[in-house]
Design a protein around this motif. Structure first.
Motif, PDB file in Angstrom:
ATOM      1  N   SER A 140      -0.617  57.855  13.980  1.00 33.89           N
ATOM      2  CA  SER A 140       0.167  57.552  12.338  1.00 33.89           C
ATOM      3  C   SER A 140       0.142  57.293  11.418  1.00 33.89           C
ATOM      4  N   VAL A 141      -1.328  57.179  10.732  1.00 32.64           N
ATOM      5  CA  VAL A 141      -1.299  55.679   9.792  1.00 32.64           C
ATOM      6  C   VAL A 141      -1.620  57.121   8.775  1.00 32.64           C
ATOM      7  N   SER A 142      -2.841  57.955   9.433  1.00 32.37           N
ATOM      8  CA  SER A 142      -2.773  59.630   8.288  1.00 32.37           C
ATOM      9  C   SER A 142      -1.672  60.713   8.148  1.00 32.37           C
ATOM     10  N   THR A 143      -0.872  60.209   8.792  1.00 30.49           N
ATOM     11  CA  THR A 143       0.923  61.051   8.600  1.00 30.49           C
ATOM     12  C   THR A 143       1.438  60.428   7.710  1.00 30.49           C
ATOM     13  N   ARG A 144       0.371  58.902   7.509  1.00 25.83           N
ATOM     14  CA  ARG A 144       2.362  57.565   7.050  1.00 25.83           C
ATOM     15  C   ARG A 144       3.330  57.035   7.533  1.00 25.83           C
ATOM     16  N   THR A 198       1.905  52.155   8.261  1.00 29.15           N
ATOM     17  CA  THR A 198       0.867  51.548   6.943  1.00 29.15           C
ATOM     18  C   THR A 198      -0.128  51.067   8.063  1.00 29.15           C
ATOM     19  N   PRO A 199      -1.374  50.604   7.473  1.00 27.95           N
ATOM     20  CA  PRO A 199      -2.264  50.196   8.755  1.00 27.95           C
ATOM     21  C   PRO A 199      -2.397  48.925   9.503  1.00 27.95           C
ATOM     22  N   ARG A 247      10.169  64.446   8.481  1.00 27.95           N
ATOM     23  CA  ARG A 247      10.281  63.016   8.913  1.00 27.95           C
ATOM     24  C   ARG A 247      11.245  62.630   9.622  1.00 27.95           C
ATOM     25  N   ARG A 263       7.829  62.040  11.723  1.00 24.52           N
ATOM     26  CA  ARG A 263       7.103  60.296  11.467  1.00 24.52           C
ATOM     27  C   ARG A 263       7.701  59.478  11.999  1.00 24.52           C
ATOM     28  N   ARG A 301      -8.695  61.696   9.520  1.00 32.48           N
ATOM     29  CA  ARG A 301      -8.481  62.892   8.689  1.00 32.48           C
ATOM     30  C   ARG A 301      -9.891  63.602   8.617  1.00 32.48           C
ATOM     31  N   ASP A 308      -6.795  67.808   8.896  1.00 29.53           N
ATOM     32  CA  ASP A 308      -5.474  66.912   8.446  1.00 29.53           C
ATOM     33  C   ASP A 308      -4.087  67.286   8.652  1.00 29.53           C
ATOM     34  N   ASP A 343      -0.253  66.690  10.346  1.00 28.10           N
ATOM     35  CA  ASP A 343       1.061  65.541  10.305  1.00 28.10           C
ATOM     36  C   ASP A 343       1.878  65.180  11.121  1.00 28.10           C
TER      37      ASP A 343
END
Length: 340
Positions: free
Chosen positions: A34-38, A41-42, A178, A181, A251, A255, A257
């Motif tokens: 979830s953090v790597s795909t933004r 936030t961490p 979106r 996400r 990461r 990578d 999505d």
């Protein structure tokens, strides 16, 4: 009796320290994707993971009972304080073996399994002390699920991501990204809950072993204060974060999505629930989510997965149980030098 009580307190404290290290070591399991795909936030992700780790830890004790059943601590405990001190040394050695391996793999950013480090520590201390080890429990509840959970995670995430790609093949990619996400908030929450359900219970099992060894519990059930203490320790550890391992999962393997992150988290969380509630098996959240990430990533193309990194992770998985067992055995023999 004062010596035994002091040892029980020491083992309980160290068990909660292990639970804390489990939290920051495995925090990445629930939130890295979830953090790597933004999607999150961490800091928000860590706060959510900490809260849901606590809640998950309150949802059952069956995995804790499985941990208790790996070795027969009653077999080395009698009314003698010396025997009780001996039994507590076994539990203490198991914890030190697990904590040592956790810290080594955390330092190098390797997402190994805290669960299997603990199980390796218990087995290593049990064998070194000639305590009866329930090999049937180890095979049925640990070894078989240890192999099945990452396999199911990989294949399940691959299948779900394939279905997502087919179902949304004509949709606008930006809108799909979106939407997933936002969906990752739910899937990350599910992973955090599953992590608490699985990993906090393992520490509960060890604390009950220590209470039984010290003569303060009959081994039937898990006291409420143990449940709350273990839940609090893993939640605190999770909130402190596990940034090194988060980078590896989020990461370095691939990578990700948002759709692939959702597929990996959703499948991994499902595996954790089924194993804990249905089979009472203490499986590794690390193994499960890492395999699911690989499975979801492989749908992009096989070469998209950085298999060199994945190979190093798998090697750490294989080494974890014997490495923790070896440290626990050495710790046990050192501990025996200081006992009558």
């Amino acid at each position: 009796m004062d010596t035994v009580l002091a040892m029980v307190i020491a083992v309980v404290v160290i068990a909660l320290v292990f639970d804390y290290t489990n939290g920051f070591h495995d925090a990445a399991n629930a939130i890295a994707t979830s953090v790597s795909t933004r999607a999150l936030t961490p800091r928000v992700a860590l706060a959510m993971a900490a809260i849901l780790n606590f809640v998950g830890a309150l949802l059952g004790v069956e995995v804790a009972k499985t941990i208790q059943g790996i070795i027969d601590i009653d077999g080395v405990t009698s009314i003698s304080d010396a025997d009780r001190a001996h039994a507590l040394t076994i539990v203490l050695a198991a914890l030190i073996g697990a904590i040592t391996w956790n810290l080594i793999t955390w330092y190098f950013g390797i997402p190994s399994s805290s669960s299997h480090a603990l199980i390796g520590g218990i087995v290593g201390a049990g064998v070194a002390s000639s305590t009866t080890v329930s090999w049937d429990t180890l095979v049925e509840k640990v070894a078989i699920p240890m192999v099945l959970s990452p396999l199911i995670g990989f294949l399940g995430a691959f299948a779900l991501m394939t279905a997502i790609m087919w179902g949304f093949r004509k949709a606008n990619p930006h809108k799909v990204s979106r939407g997933f996400r936002h969906a990752q908030t739910v899937s990350a929450a599910g992973m955090s809950l599953g992590h608490g359900l699985q990993d906090a219970q393992k520490t509960m099992g060890v604390i009950v072993l220590a209470l039984v060894a010290g003569g303060f519990h009959d081994g039937d059930g898990v006291p409420l204060w143990v449940i709350v203490a273990a839940a609090s320790a893993i939640a605190a550890g999770t909130y402190s974060g596990g940034w090194r391992i988060m980078r590896t999962l989020g990461r370095r393997i691939i990578d990700l999505d948002p759709p692939r992150g959702f597929a990996a988290e959703g499948v991994a969380a499902t595996v954790l629930y089924v194993m804990a509630i249905g089979l009472h098996a203490p499986v590794s959240t690390t193994h499960t989510i890492t395999s699911a990430i690989m499975g979801a990533g492989a749908t992009k193309r096989i070469s998209a997965v950085r298999w060199g990194v994945a190979r190093g992770i798998v090697t750490a998985w294989i080494v974890t149980i014997p490495a923790a067992a070896a440290v626990a055995a050495i710790t046990y023999f050192i501990g025996r030098l200081f006992l009558p």
